[in-house]
Design a protein around this motif. Structure first.
Motif: not given
Length: 368
Positions: A109, A146-149, A152, A170, A174-175, A183-184
């Motif tokens: 990340s 991550m954090p690009d779902i 990912s 994991l 993330y951030n 969001r996940y």
């Protein structure tokens, strides 16, 4: 097929709902007897039988990227060198049969999104190629961009369905967004549909998000961050909505076992109209007990008895944290002698061999 005689048992006789008394006695006969006196604890339990579910790798291009981005330390620990040959040498010296490798904090990340996707694919392909050559010594958990779902999910599907890796890793957050955050959800759904094994590893906090103390994160902050993520996944209902995901918490679950009574107080207290989260902690004791807890840098009597008070021995798996533990594991012998203060030899065999392989069928079939 690797020969591990005289320490190889018929795994199909040992795995299943539990370990029978006869199998436990057989394991004890192989690795020794007794609960681990002071003298016995200083000696290797015997044989190369351990399955290490908390072990890291730094493929060449990944380590170069870390250094080029200023990651000369990870969690305050000097960024180590790594190679397959060094890993096998380490395993041979410390009685480890196989390692499930993973990329540690900071994952990928720290890179720009496109670079992160490419680096995740590189690391996962590197792991798959290594398994193709040394499948009896290595497994792997896939790193995700991550954090690009969306990316990912794509990488998780590729890693699990195409590369046939053993699970995913994991980070706790993330951030600043912790596992359990809505969001996940799409990623959790994808992992649940594959009954994925998910290794949850802590990450370093930014300096403006923690007290200014002159100690590296890996000593204590890592444990707190694991606790935050594990508790948040219960609070937001992730553990209830995705029961097929098997979550392994690093370092004996951080402080979760010690705080299990406090975190689960809602279960025992009538709160009436008091505000509760959207999904409450009413089932906290069962959820805490269903996590898997590894022994990495936590193979002490205090930590293990806390885990056993909150969970079951079947939920404990062996971990070395190598190469980040290289300073403490620089010789050879028994990598976790204090486990002998808590477990009999047969019980140690469960924790260090049977329990890990029960969760990773590909690796189990490779080493049988």
């Amino acid at each position: 097929m690797m020969s591990i005689s005289p320490y190889s048992l018929n795994r199909r006789q040992l795995l299943g709902a539990g370990v029978s008394a006869a199998a436990a006695a057989g394991a004890a006969a192989l690795v020794g007897t007794g609960t681990g006196t002071a003298a016995a604890q200083s000696q290797p339990v015997g044989g190369r039988y351990r399955i290490d579910l908390h072990a890291h790798f730094l493929p060449p291009e990944y380590r170069a990227a870390l250094i080029s981005h200023g990651y000369f330390t990870v969690g305050g620990y000097p960024t180590p060198q790594w190679s397959p040959e060094e890993a096998i040498d380490f395993m041979d010296r410390w009685g480890i049969q196989a390692q499930a490798l993973s990329v540690s904090d900071p994952g990928v990340s720290f890179l720009e999104p496109r670079e992160a996707r490419d680096m995740a694919r590189y690391c996962n392909t590197y792991a798959a190629d290594l398994i193709a050559r040394e499948g009896q010594r290595f497994g792997a958990f896939a790193v995700l961009p991550m954090p690009d779902i969306a990316a990912s999910i794509e990488e998780a599907i590729h890693a699990l369905d195409v590369l046939r890796l053993d699970g995913v890793i994991l980070l706790t957050a993330y951030n600043g967004v912790y596992l359990g955050d809505p969001r996940y959800e799409p990623l959790m759904a994808a992992l649940d549909s594959r009954a994925a094994y998910v290794f949850v590893h802590p990450g370093s906090l930014p300096s403006d998000a923690k007290p200014e103390l002159p100690l590296p994160d890996f000593l204590y902050e890592y444990t707190f961050d694991t606790t935050r993520a594990a508790t948040f996944m219960m609070t937001t209902g992730v553990r209830n909505r995705y029961p097929n995901i098997r979550f392994q918490l690093a370092h004996a679950g951080g402080t979760l076992p010690f705080l299990s009574k406090r975190i689960g107080v809602v279960t025992e207290t009538p709160l009436g109209d008091a505000a509760l989260p959207p999904v409450s902690l009413l089932g906290a004791p069962d959820l805490i007990g269903s996590y898997f807890y590894d022994t990495a840098l936590s193979a002490s009597e205090a930590a293990m008895r806390a885990v056993l008070a909150a969970s079951d021995r079947a939920q404990i798996v062996f971990g070395s944290d190598w190469p980040f533990s290289a300073l403490t594991l620089s010789g050879s012998g028994d990598p976790a002698p204090d486990l002998g203060s808590v477990f009999t030899a047969a019980e140690r065999y469960e924790v260090e061999h049977i329990n890990p392989l029960a969760q990773l069928p590909r690796l189990r079939d490779a080493v049988e």
